[in-house]
Every structure is written in C-alpha cells, then in structure tokens.
Design an enzyme around this catalytic site. Structure first.
Site, PDB file in Angstrom:
ATOM      1  N   GLU A 256      13.853  18.011  16.606  1.00 18.74           N
ATOM      2  CA  GLU A 256      14.384  16.650  16.767  1.00 18.74           C
ATOM      3  C   GLU A 256      15.197  16.221  15.543  1.00 18.74           C
ATOM      4  O   GLU A 256      16.235  15.561  15.674  1.00 18.74           O
ATOM      5  CB  GLU A 256      13.248  15.660  17.026  1.00 18.74           C
ATOM      6  CG  GLU A 256      12.468  15.902  18.315  1.00 18.74           C
ATOM      7  CD  GLU A 256      13.328  15.852  19.567  1.00 18.74           C
ATOM      8  OE1 GLU A 256      14.426  15.245  19.542  1.00 18.74           O
ATOM      9  OE2 GLU A 256      12.926  16.436  20.579  1.00 18.74           O
TER      10      GLU A 256
ATOM     11  N   HIS B 174      18.673  17.588  15.643  1.00 21.54           N
ATOM     12  CA  HIS B 174      19.593  16.779  16.450  1.00 21.54           C
ATOM     13  C   HIS B 174      20.210  15.649  15.626  1.00 21.54           C
ATOM     14  O   HIS B 174      21.369  15.275  15.824  1.00 21.54           O
ATOM     15  CB  HIS B 174      18.858  16.170  17.642  1.00 21.54           C
ATOM     16  CG  HIS B 174      18.593  17.137  18.759  1.00 21.54           C
ATOM     17  ND1 HIS B 174      19.524  18.044  19.195  1.00 21.54           N
ATOM     18  CD2 HIS B 174      17.491  17.317  19.556  1.00 21.54           C
ATOM     19  CE1 HIS B 174      19.021  18.757  20.201  1.00 21.54           C
ATOM     20  NE2 HIS B 174      17.788  18.333  20.427  1.00 21.54           N
TER      21      HIS B 174
ATOM     22  N   CYS C 272      20.903  24.984  21.236  1.00 23.24           N
ATOM     23  CA  CYS C 272      21.502  26.300  21.001  1.00 23.24           C
ATOM     24  C   CYS C 272      21.384  27.168  22.250  1.00 23.24           C
ATOM     25  O   CYS C 272      20.326  27.218  22.881  1.00 23.24           O
ATOM     26  CB  CYS C 272      20.799  26.975  19.825  1.00 23.24           C
ATOM     27  SG  CYS C 272      21.449  28.613  19.436  1.00 23.24           S
TER      28      CYS C 272
ATOM     29  N   CYS D 180      19.027  29.999  14.166  1.00 26.39           N
ATOM     30  CA  CYS D 180      19.886  31.159  14.347  1.00 26.39           C
ATOM     31  C   CYS D 180      21.063  31.062  13.367  1.00 26.39           C
ATOM     32  O   CYS D 180      21.237  30.036  12.691  1.00 26.39           O
ATOM     33  CB  CYS D 180      20.376  31.220  15.795  1.00 26.39           C
ATOM     34  SG  CYS D 180      21.709  30.037  16.160  1.00 26.39           S
TER      35      CYS D 180
ATOM     36  N   CYS E 210      23.380  27.901  13.993  1.00 23.53           N
ATOM     37  CA  CYS E 210      22.753  26.626  13.634  1.00 23.53           C
ATOM     38  C   CYS E 210      22.479  26.542  12.138  1.00 23.53           C
ATOM     39  O   CYS E 210      22.536  25.456  11.555  1.00 23.53           O
ATOM     40  CB  CYS E 210      21.471  26.430  14.436  1.00 23.53           C
ATOM     41  SG  CYS E 210      21.771  26.217  16.226  1.00 23.53           S
TER      42      CYS E 210
END
Length: 302
Positions: free
Chosen positions: A212, A215, A222, A246, A249
C-alpha cells in the site's frame, strides 16, 4: 468476461525497465544480472487477480511523470484504528518499512476506535465490515499537515464498494492515504489453528503495508515479475508474493528515494534475520541479491 492475461516476454520486461544510460552507477548494477534472483510472473489461475482484473502495467517511463517524490525528512504516519492490534505488530511493521523505504521517517499515532468514526458499514456473518473508502476520507481530514502519507491499520474487516466482498487494503494515490486490515491475515479468521499465528499475521501485515505504501509513491500493480506490487485477490495469492520489489518497481522506488541498493538490501537482510521464522527465506534472498550486485562491481586496485 475474464481478462486474458499472458506473462510478458523478455523484450516487454526490458522495455518496461527502460534504458539505463545516464542512471546512477549503483542502480545500474542493481538492475543487471537478473536471471537468478527474480522470478517471472505466472499465468494466473481463475480466481487470481490478473484473471479477473485488467492491468495494462506501468513501465518506468510511464511512472516518472506521476512519481510522488518526498521532500527531505518526510514523514509517513501509521494510524491504528483500534486497540486490538498488538503494539509489537505495529512496531515490527514500522521498522520493516524504515528499512524498505530508506530516508522516510515512520511515526505511530495514538489509536482511534473505528466504531467512533461514524463509518458506513454492513453486517456480515462474522460481524461488522467497514467501508475502506470512507475510512480514507476520514483519515485525510485528520492527517497531520507535515505528512508525506498516512496509512491506517485495523483488525476490522473492510470492503470497497457494494460489489466487493472484502479488500485487504486500499490506497488513494492522490491524497497519499491508505488503509489495510489485519483481519484476514489471521489463520483463526479461516477457522484454522496455528502455533505461530502472530508470526503469520506479522509476515502478512508487512507485505500489505509495503504494497500500500508503494502505491503512495505512485507505483501501480506490477505485471512483469513476481513482485510485492502484484495485485492479490485472496490470501493464498497474497502468500505467494515475495517480500521484495522486482527490478522495474525497484527502479521506480529508487527514482523517488535515491538510496544505495546494496546498503538497503543488507539492512533488510539484517532485520529479516532478527525476526527469524518466515522472514529467513527472504533474508537469504536479500543476501543473495546483494552478493550478486557486489560481484559485478569493479575490483579496486591495491
């Protein structure tokens, strides 16, 4: 109709990561040699998030114009919405967030009873279920002015809209506020008995907290790798997600916080080893990833 999702190709993942020319040296090294440490996203089962929700994906270049970059000494407030959540659980999630989002200060606020907020709710077989959207609106109204973001935590079950059965959490990127519930992270919610219930709750709670807050920096779900920012429809899918970002991100978060990737991995590894239990596998992953990056660095001449 169920969306037809196919895992992206290597070319699509490379395009999502973007060209690395001109990037900071340390992040370039952190985004190389990816084969052994990052798992591809799998074809979803019928009940999984990507089988039921269309996600176009968010490349690094698409992310940059909408990135929420905090100022120096930014604060993220954690707002408990009851006294049922143990202080230990909240402190552990706070410390994990400190390591995951370097340079951001996390502050735990005094608990507020969700029953006192006049939040819309509905009666379900296990009790009351509260509107996550209304909680976010109330939270935005009381949030300290010096915040970068605020995130609420509660043991109450929550939902988003009449069509949803429940949500694990919900975030508003514009107001940078989020709410998540511990309710469905407890094995006892599903009628299961577990000797390490608190450990399971903490592990699951850390996952959704990280998700969260991600975000709030502007990261969308993703679709490129197995990643903490994957969407999840049910607890089994949430459990399958790793506790790391990843490469795509990671590059997005680095754009916002400009951390040292190796130092961040070592700090996360150390804290995971302190927690033990379910966090030990993730500690090994952080150690392996840091080692891979370190081996790629040029040798200093003596």
């Amino acid at each position: 109709m169920i969306p037809n999702f196919s895992p992206p190709s290597e070319r699509e993942k490379s395009q999502a990561l973007g060209a690395l020319g001109g990037s900071n040296f340390s992040i370039r090294k952190a985004l190389s040699n990816l084969q052994n440490d990052f798992s591809p996203i799998e074809t979803p089962s019928p009940d999984d998030w990507l089988a039921q929700n269309f996600e176009p994906g968010q490349t690094y270049e698409q992310f940059k114009p909408y990135a929420n970059i905090p100022s120096k000494n930014s604060k993220i407030y954690i707002q408990p919405y009851d006294n049922i959540i143990s202080l230990e659980t909240i402190i552990v999630t706070k410390k994990y967030c400190n390591a995951f989002f370097p340079g951001v200060k996390f502050i735990i606020r005094r608990p507020i009873n969700i029953e006192d907020l006049n939040i819309e709710h509905r009666e379900v077989e296990w009790g009351k279920q509260f509107s996550a959207c209304q909680i976010l609106n109330k939270m935005y109204q009381i949030a300290p002015l010096d915040r970068f973001a605020i995130i609420g935590v509660t043991m109450a079950d929550i939902y988003s809209g009449e069509a949803s059965n429940f949500v694990f959490g919900l975030a508003n990127v514009i107001t940078k506020s989020g709410i998540f519930s511990f309710a469905r992270y407890s094995p006892s919610f599903y009628g299961e008995e577990s000797e390490n219930e608190n450990e399971i709750i903490i592990y699951r709670a850390v996952k959704v907290m990280i998700h969260e807050i991600g975000h709030m920096f502007g990261l969308l779900h993703c679709i490129y790798y197995s990643c903490i920012m994957n969407g999840s429809n049910h607890i089994e899918e949430n459990d399958r997600k790793p506790l790391h970002l990843c490469p795509i991100c990671l590059r997005k978060l680095h754009h916002c916080l400009n951390f040292n990737p190796i130092e961040r991995y070592h700090n996360l590894e150390k804290f995971c080893r302190e927690l033990g239990g379910k966090f030990l596998d993730q500690a090994e992953w952080y150690s392996s990833r840091a080692s891979t990056i370190e081996k790629s660095l040029p040798k200093l001449r003596k």
